[in-house]
Each structure stands twice: as structure tokens, then as C-alpha cells.
Enzyme design. Structure first.
Site, short mmCIF file in Angstrom:
data_model
loop_
_atom_site.label_atom_id
_atom_site.label_comp_id
_atom_site.label_asym_id
_atom_site.label_seq_id
_atom_site.Cartn_x
_atom_site.Cartn_y
_atom_site.Cartn_z
N SER A 1 0.87 -1.18 0.00
CA SER A 1 0.00 0.00 0.00
C SER A 1 0.90 1.22 0.00
O SER A 1 2.06 1.15 0.42
CB SER A 1 -0.88 0.00 1.26
OG SER A 1 -1.39 1.28 1.53
N TYR B 1 -1.84 -1.06 10.13
CA TYR B 1 -2.01 -1.37 8.70
C TYR B 1 -0.73 -1.08 7.94
O TYR B 1 -0.27 -1.92 7.14
CB TYR B 1 -3.17 -0.54 8.16
CG TYR B 1 -3.46 -0.74 6.69
CD1 TYR B 1 -4.14 -1.87 6.25
CD2 TYR B 1 -3.08 0.21 5.75
CE1 TYR B 1 -4.43 -2.05 4.91
CE2 TYR B 1 -3.36 0.04 4.40
CZ TYR B 1 -4.03 -1.09 3.99
OH TYR B 1 -4.31 -1.27 2.65
#
Length: 254
Positions: A144, A157
Site C-alpha cells: 500500500s 495497517y
């Protein structure tokens, strides 16, 4: 294009978002696909879309909890066996939730780590024997933009996505002489179920999030944008690409 004709592909997170879009793209290009997800309802929707496109004959589905070793061994293992081998693994499954780091519980941290990072490891480990048997297997992992750029409230995350990047580099090197390629995609500014509800705190400072806007277009892109990039990377068009990341964010982090 028929870049996946005769190729066998397993895609996790296939019941929604980018995973679902990737299933449909690979089917469109001639692949035989196992769509894996923890949610049967999502897989029903994927099957329905494949039926509408006329590609359902090359699709099978399996329910897998990628964070659970036994579920991966039994369900994903059986799916690979039913396919009769594996050419490509796409580890699209993941979860996004947000917290202030100072109030983040260990249970919360472990849940994010367990699905995103450990799940990627468990699926890859399960698939490696079949991928290596082909002499040209491909693993596509999901990092990401949060792995390389500051995304507030997403420490857990972001940590998983940085770990996935490093994991990808390691296996790309480890198995390079056996023909395996391993690549990360790093999406950002993509509209999906995950980004619609990132679980931001009630007192979120949105000034900190203002930079997370794409330079291209008029807003976030759809999941098919990432699916197209994955199709290139996983096909022979990506044959000289390994051990690296492709950032797909519309210039959000230029």
C-alpha cells in the site's frame, strides 16, 4: 487479449474490491481461476458477475480464512489440488482499520497483522510447491502507499504493508533461480469497500488526510485500475519484473 489462456490462478480477497476485479479480469483474459474469500456472500456476487460475462465455466470458488493455518492448509490446499497446479497467486485479501496508536490494543494490532501479513505468508507458503513446479510461477502481493508514505491512524495497517513489501523482496531473491517472480502492487486512492469504511477515529484531524488525493482525474479510481496492472505483472508481459513494487495511486504521492 488471452494472456492467461491455459494458466491457473488463485486470487484471495475475491469477494469484493480489487480481488473481485482481478478475478473478472483474469477470466476475461482466458485464465482458470479459483476465487478465495472468507465471505461466501461475496463469492456469490463474484460468481454472478462471471456468469453475466460468460466466463463462469473457468471459475471455481473456495471459502478460506487466510489468517488460520488449518483453513489455508485444508481449503486453499484442496483448491490448488483441484486446479491441478498453480501458475499465479494473487494475495489480495486484507483488512483496514484505524486507531490512535496510543489507544491501540494488542488484540487490534494482532488482528491486522494476522490477516494482512501472516495471511500473506500462509497463502504463499501453501502455494509455493505448486508455483515452483512450473518453473515460472508468480506471486503478486498487496502492499500500500501507506508502507512508504505517512497515513495517520493506520500504524498497524502500514506496518503490515511494509512487512509485505520486505517479504516480497525476500522470496523474490530466495526463489529467483527456480524461476519464481514476486512483485508487490501498492495501491492508493482506490475506491473499494476497504477505503469506504477505514474506521477512522471520531476525532480525526482531516487536515492530516488532505494530502491523500490523486493528482489525476477527479477523485479515487475504481478497483479495475489495479486489476489491469496485476494482469500485466502476472502475465508474460511482466516477465522481467520481480522483487519490486508498482505504486498505483494516480500521483497522490508524487
Amino acid at each position: 487479449m488471452n494472456r492467461f489462456e491455459g494458466r491457473k490462478v488463485l486470487i484471495t480477497g475475491a469477494g469484493s474490491g480489487i480481488g473481485q476485479a482481478t478475478v473478472l479480469r483474469v477470466l476475461e483474459e482466458g485464465g482458470h481461476v479459483v476465487a478465495a474469500d472468507i465471505a461466501e456472500a461475496g463469492l456469490d456476487k463474484t460468481r454472478a458477475q462471471a456468469a453475466e460475462a460468460g466466463t463462469e465455466a473457468r471459475l471455481s470458488t473456495v471459502t478460506v480464512d487466510i489468517s488460520d493455518e488449518e483453513s489455508v492448509r485444508e481449503n486453499a490446499g484442496a483448491a490448488i489440488g483441484k486446479l491441478g497446479g498453480l501458475d499465479v497467486l494473487v494475495n489480495a485479501a486484507g483488512i483496514l482499520d484505524s486507531r490512535h496508536t496510543e489507544t491501540m490494543t494488542l488484540d487490534f494490532w494482532n488482528r491486522i497483522i494476522g490477516v494482512n501479513l501472516t495471511g500473506t505468508f500462509l497463502m504463499t507458503r501453501q502455494a509455493l510447491p505448486a508455483l515452483l513446479a512450473t518453473g515460472k510461477g508468480v506471486v503478486i502481493n498487496f502492499s500500500s502507499t501507506s508502507a512508504s508514505f505517512a497515513h495517520p491512524y493506520m500504524a498497524a495497517y502500514a506496518a503490515t504493508k511494509g512487512g509485505i513489501q520486505s517479504f516480497t523482496h525476500a522470496i523474490a531473491s530466495e526463489y529467483s533461480k527456480r524461476g519464481l517472480r514476486a512483485v508487490c502492487v501498492a495501491p492508493g486512492s482506490i475506491s473499494s469497500g476497504m477505503t469506504h469504511n477505514p474506521g477512522l477515529p471520531d476525532d480525526t484531524d482531516f487536515d492530516l488526510l488532505a494530502k491523500l488525493s490523486p493528482a489525476l482525474g477527479k477523485g479515487f479510481a475504481g478497483p479495475e485500475t489495479v486489476a489491469g496492472a496485476i494482469a500485466m505483472l502476472a502475465s508474460d508481459d511482466g516477465a522481467f519484473i520481480t522483487g519490486t513494487e508498482l505504486r498505483i495511486d494516480g500521483g497522490t504521492h508524487m
